[in-house]
Design a protein around this motif. Structure first.
Motif, PDB file in Angstrom:
ATOM      1  N   ASN A  78      26.009  41.827   2.891  1.00 20.94           N
ATOM      2  CA  ASN A  78      27.233  40.536   3.449  1.00 20.94           C
ATOM      3  C   ASN A  78      28.371  41.193   3.619  1.00 20.94           C
ATOM      4  OD1 ASN A  78      28.790  38.724   4.203  1.00 20.94           O
ATOM      5  ND2 ASN A  78      28.892  37.949   2.011  1.00 20.94           N
TER       6      ASN A  78
ATOM      7  N   LYS B 165      30.529  40.090   5.526  1.00 21.64           N
ATOM      8  CA  LYS B 165      32.041  40.243   5.545  1.00 21.64           C
ATOM      9  C   LYS B 165      32.401  40.548   6.686  1.00 21.64           C
ATOM     10  CE  LYS B 165      31.703  39.931   0.389  1.00 21.64           C
ATOM     11  NZ  LYS B 165      32.092  39.246  -0.270  1.00 21.64           N
TER      12      LYS B 165
ATOM     13  N   HIS C 252      28.475  30.067   1.550  1.00 20.38           N
ATOM     14  CA  HIS C 252      29.337  30.803   0.505  1.00 20.38           C
ATOM     15  C   HIS C 252      30.675  30.793  -0.243  1.00 20.38           C
ATOM     16  CE1 HIS C 252      31.318  34.312  -0.913  1.00 20.38           C
ATOM     17  NE2 HIS C 252      29.843  35.533  -0.192  1.00 20.38           N
TER      18      HIS C 252
ATOM     19  N   GLU D   4      24.941  32.582  -6.638  1.00 19.84           N
ATOM     20  CA  GLU D   4      26.532  33.633  -6.774  1.00 19.84           C
ATOM     21  C   GLU D   4      27.455  32.668  -7.489  1.00 19.84           C
ATOM     22  OE1 GLU D   4      26.101  36.092  -3.583  1.00 19.84           O
ATOM     23  OE2 GLU D   4      27.176  34.483  -2.750  1.00 19.84           O
TER      24      GLU D   4
ATOM     25  N   ALA E 235      31.720  35.948 -10.567  1.00 21.80           N
ATOM     26  CA  ALA E 235      31.367  37.878 -10.489  1.00 21.80           C
ATOM     27  C   ALA E 235      30.937  37.933  -8.726  1.00 21.80           C
ATOM     28  CB  ALA E 235      30.153  37.276 -10.322  1.00 21.80           C
ATOM     29  N   ILE E 236      31.917  37.202  -7.493  1.00 24.23           N
ATOM     30  CA  ILE E 236      32.338  37.780  -6.551  1.00 24.23           C
ATOM     31  C   ILE E 236      33.217  38.336  -6.461  1.00 24.23           C
ATOM     32  CG2 ILE E 236      31.583  37.422  -4.221  1.00 24.23           C
ATOM     33  CD1 ILE E 236      30.103  34.579  -4.864  1.00 24.23           C
ATOM     34  N   GLY E 237      32.825  39.996  -5.730  1.00 25.66           N
ATOM     35  CA  GLY E 237      33.676  41.155  -5.464  1.00 25.66           C
ATOM     36  C   GLY E 237      35.339  41.058  -6.713  1.00 25.66           C
TER      37      GLY E 237
ATOM     38  N   GLY F  11      23.670  36.925  -6.483  1.00 28.09           N
ATOM     39  CA  GLY F  11      24.412  37.597  -6.124  1.00 28.09           C
ATOM     40  C   GLY F  11      26.012  37.983  -6.942  1.00 28.09           C
ATOM     41  N   GLY F  12      26.766  38.430  -6.377  1.00 28.94           N
ATOM     42  CA  GLY F  12      28.180  39.118  -7.528  1.00 28.94           C
ATOM     43  C   GLY F  12      27.755  40.132  -8.170  1.00 28.94           C
ATOM     44  N   SER F  13      28.624  40.986  -7.199  1.00 30.29           N
ATOM     45  CA  SER F  13      28.987  42.297  -7.840  1.00 30.29           C
ATOM     46  C   SER F  13      27.485  43.259  -8.462  1.00 30.29           C
ATOM     47  CB  SER F  13      30.005  42.817  -9.350  1.00 30.29           C
ATOM     48  OG  SER F  13      31.221  42.027  -8.914  1.00 30.29           O
ATOM     49  N   VAL F  14      26.594  43.050  -7.406  1.00 27.92           N
ATOM     50  CA  VAL F  14      25.456  43.624  -7.626  1.00 27.92           C
ATOM     51  C   VAL F  14      25.770  45.378  -7.188  1.00 27.92           C
ATOM     52  CG1 VAL F  14      23.043  44.330  -6.389  1.00 27.92           C
ATOM     53  CG2 VAL F  14      23.986  41.940  -6.881  1.00 27.92           C
TER      54      VAL F  14
ATOM     55  N   LEU G 264      22.242  38.790  -3.194  1.00 27.93           N
ATOM     56  CA  LEU G 264      22.533  39.023  -2.422  1.00 27.93           C
ATOM     57  C   LEU G 264      24.239  40.023  -2.374  1.00 27.93           C
ATOM     58  CD1 LEU G 264      24.149  37.794   0.216  1.00 27.93           C
ATOM     59  CD2 LEU G 264      25.051  35.915  -0.962  1.00 27.93           C
ATOM     60  N   VAL G 265      24.407  41.777  -1.644  1.00 31.33           N
ATOM     61  CA  VAL G 265      25.028  42.451  -1.374  1.00 31.33           C
ATOM     62  C   VAL G 265      26.047  42.153  -1.222  1.00 31.33           C
ATOM     63  CG1 VAL G 265      25.492  44.725  -2.285  1.00 31.33           C
ATOM     64  CG2 VAL G 265      22.767  43.372  -2.761  1.00 31.33           C
ATOM     65  N   GLY G 266      27.384  42.282  -1.452  1.00 32.59           N
ATOM     66  CA  GLY G 266      28.874  42.417  -0.661  1.00 32.59           C
ATOM     67  C   GLY G 266      29.062  43.913  -0.155  1.00 32.59           C
ATOM     68  N   GLY G 267      29.945  43.948  -1.619  1.00 29.69           N
ATOM     69  CA  GLY G 267      30.799  45.107  -1.208  1.00 29.69           C
ATOM     70  C   GLY G 267      29.671  46.154  -1.531  1.00 29.69           C
TER      71      GLY G 267
HETATM   72  C1  PEP Z   1      28.719  38.257  -2.070  1.00 32.71           C
HETATM   73  O1  PEP Z   1      30.056  38.895  -0.555  1.00 32.71           O
HETATM   74  O2  PEP Z   1      28.128  37.805  -1.217  1.00 32.71           O
HETATM   75  C2  PEP Z   1      28.875  38.997  -3.170  1.00 32.71           C
HETATM   76  C3  PEP Z   1      27.834  39.300  -3.801  1.00 32.71           C
HETATM   77  O3  PEP Z   1      30.091  39.551  -2.865  1.00 32.71           O
HETATM   78  P1  PEP Z   1      30.275  41.354  -4.104  1.00 32.71           P
HETATM   79  O4  PEP Z   1      28.875  41.711  -4.532  1.00 32.71           O
HETATM   80  O5  PEP Z   1      31.138  42.853  -3.128  1.00 32.71           O
HETATM   81  O6  PEP Z   1      30.039  40.315  -5.576  1.00 32.71           O
END
Ligand code: PEP
Length: 256
Positions: free
Chosen positions: A10, A12, A100, A172, A176-178, A216-219, A237-240
């Motif tokens: 993701n 973003k 989200h 998520e 833990a997100i970002g 998902g959450g800081s994976v 689900l991977v953000g950063g």
């Molecule tokens: C996300 O955007 O759904 C997410 C999990 O972000 P991050 O991996 O950066 O925590």
């Protein structure tokens, strides 16, 4: 049942369409066919990159799937700034993230709106990725189970058993997100089991077995293996960590 792993990046609101080409090509060079045999890999860029990546993926026969980060539930009309499921399908989008926590917190996306988006995504033949998760205060007051099951039940209301099997659910935790903080694999595994049981209770045991559930959450490359070892976690689900092709490739290739 064998559920194929699913890793979704993701992006973003990051990367222009030109930067998206470079990142996608570099990611592609770092992967090999065995990675795609093991996992479906989805890139969910901003809307502005979708047409560019559709063209690139087709031209170079890259086995990535495309994801969108948002959708409106109506097919067309006076909804300034919105994009419909039909428009996304034409861009070969296969997955759409709905609910989200950033959209819930910043754009007022309540459970009923998530449900409408889920229906429109399914009707268009795409897969909704339904995000659920508790805030830190909800976690501290012992409300995690209640919050995530209420969100999931709201999103899956009035769907057929087959549709419930066809969604992807992403657990998520909001805290833990970002943030660089992630749930322990044990905790995440337990919540994902609860979510699977919720799908089974709503759609029957086959739907519960079939539905893919992500964490998902800081994976990152250092923690993904712990999550993937859990029976009820089918992917991430991977953000950063999805913005850098080296890092995202290492997440996808955690099994090497
Ligand atoms: C996300 O955007 O759904 C997410 C999990 O972000 P991050 O991996 O950066 O925590």
């Amino acid at each position: 049942m064998d559920r194929k792993s699913l890793i979704i990046g993701n992006w973003k609101m990051n990367l222009t369409h030109l930067e998206a080409i470079a990142v996608t090509q570099r990611l592609w060079y770092r992967l090999n066919p065995a990675d795609f045999d093991r996992a479906d890999v989805v890139i969910a860029p901003p809307f502005t990159c979708l047409r560019t990546l559709q063209t690139l993926i087709l031209a170079d026969r890259m086995p990535f799937a495309l994801g969108a980060q948002h959708v409106h539930w109506e097919q067309d009309g006076a909804f300034t700034g919105e994009v419909s499921a039909g428009m996304l399908v034409k861009l070969d989008v296969g997955y759409v993230i709905v609910g989200h926590s950033e959209r819930r917190a910043m754009f007022g996306e309540a459970d009923e709106l998530v449900r409408k988006r889920v229906r429109s995504v399914l009707s268009a033949g795409m897969t909704p990725v339904v995000c659920v998760g508790e805030t830190v205060s909800q976690r501290e007051s012992g409300e995690t189970e209640m919050v995530v099951t209420t969100q999931l039940r709201g999103a899956l209301r009035r769907l057929t058993a087959q549709q419930r099997a066809d969604v992807v659910v992403a657990y998520e935790p909001v805290w833990a997100i970002g943030t660089g903080r992630h749930a322990s694999a044990d905790d995440a595994g337990e919540v994902c089991e609860l979510l699977r049981n919720t799908v089974a209770a709503m759609g029957g045991p086959d739907a519960g077995e079939a539905v893919r559930i992500l964490y998902g959450g800081s994976v990152n490359p250092g923690n993904i293996a712990g999550f993937m070892a859990k029976t009820h976690i089918d992917g991430a689900l991977v953000g950063g960590a999805s913005l850098d092709p080296d890092t995202f490739a290492a997440v996808i290739r955690y099994w090497m």
